[in-house]
Scaffold this active site. Sequence first.
Site, PDB file in Angstrom:
ATOM      1  N   HIS A  56      28.893  43.118  47.905  1.00  0.00           N
ATOM      2  CA  HIS A  56      28.295  41.854  47.475  1.00  0.00           C
ATOM      3  C   HIS A  56      27.103  41.385  48.314  1.00  0.00           C
ATOM      4  CE1 HIS A  56      31.241  41.011  44.400  1.00  0.00           C
ATOM      5  NE2 HIS A  56      32.229  41.163  45.253  1.00  0.00           N
ATOM      6  N   GLU A 160      42.828  43.014  41.951  1.00  0.00           N
ATOM      7  CA  GLU A 160      42.050  41.789  41.733  1.00  0.00           C
ATOM      8  C   GLU A 160      41.745  41.532  40.260  1.00  0.00           C
ATOM      9  OE1 GLU A 160      38.378  42.186  43.898  1.00  0.00           O
ATOM     10  OE2 GLU A 160      38.192  44.318  43.424  1.00  0.00           O
ATOM     11  N   ASP A 186      38.674  37.301  42.603  1.00  0.00           N
ATOM     12  CA  ASP A 186      38.464  38.044  41.359  1.00  0.00           C
ATOM     13  C   ASP A 186      39.675  37.957  40.442  1.00  0.00           C
ATOM     14  OD1 ASP A 186      35.823  39.237  41.190  1.00  0.00           O
ATOM     15  OD2 ASP A 186      36.350  40.267  43.037  1.00  0.00           O
TER      16      ASP A 186
END
Length: 263
Positions: A56, A160, A186
Amino acid sequence: MEPDLTSATPTPLNRLRREWREKRPTFGAIATIPSIPTVQIMARSGLDWIIVDLEHGPIDLTSAHAMITATAGTPCVPLARIAANEPWLAKAPMDIGALGINFPMICNRTDAEKAVRSLRYPPKGDRFWGPFHAPFRWGVSMGDYMAAADDDMICMITIEHADAVERIDEIMATPGIDVAVIGPGDLATSINKRGQIDDPDVQTLMKRAEEGILKSGVPIGGVARTAEQANAMIDRGYLALALGFDWSLFQRGIADAFKGIKR
């Protein structure tokens, strides 16, 4: 000069699997800032492991190499989180010194098997040869690195998505998973409840995932936002606790510094 591919009996470089086998909780954080000094501070502040985030944040492989190297001289084990469950994404972080890969979005047994095989050399897996820089990070010969590599690499999978919770038993029955962590952010997003980690539906999914992982006997990991939460999770059997991201730990530290000051 050709690399030395011979080896004596390999000595494991990675202590995490031993800690978990002995039921000792370990504590880590996720590094998202491409910064050597930040990792040096984190690695010398008592953390057992750091995940260098290649999913990310703005970290590239050059920065990741420097950050992994910055853990040298400490007991902190460098791991890397990749952007997708693809062997080609896992390859370079291992070859520059990471001792494990955090695979995102593992939703079924096929995903889990693919992750496991990404980390081990044939015949146990599909990892290609080319660890040119990892032996230098760990101060061992190429031969010793190769001999211990399969046992040193940590396969950390992340649960997730709601689909993963539905298939948690088949996922956790996959041989070769070293630790399974629950990703609340998530997980909430997967049921259209972004940012609502404490929502009852999200908490139900997390509880089902937790039960499935604990039942499997594979070490379980998760995120602990407070000391009270961490202690409660340890009491339930958690062995890998992420205490936050680098940025969130900085934010909390600054907020604590302001407490009690008249502004």
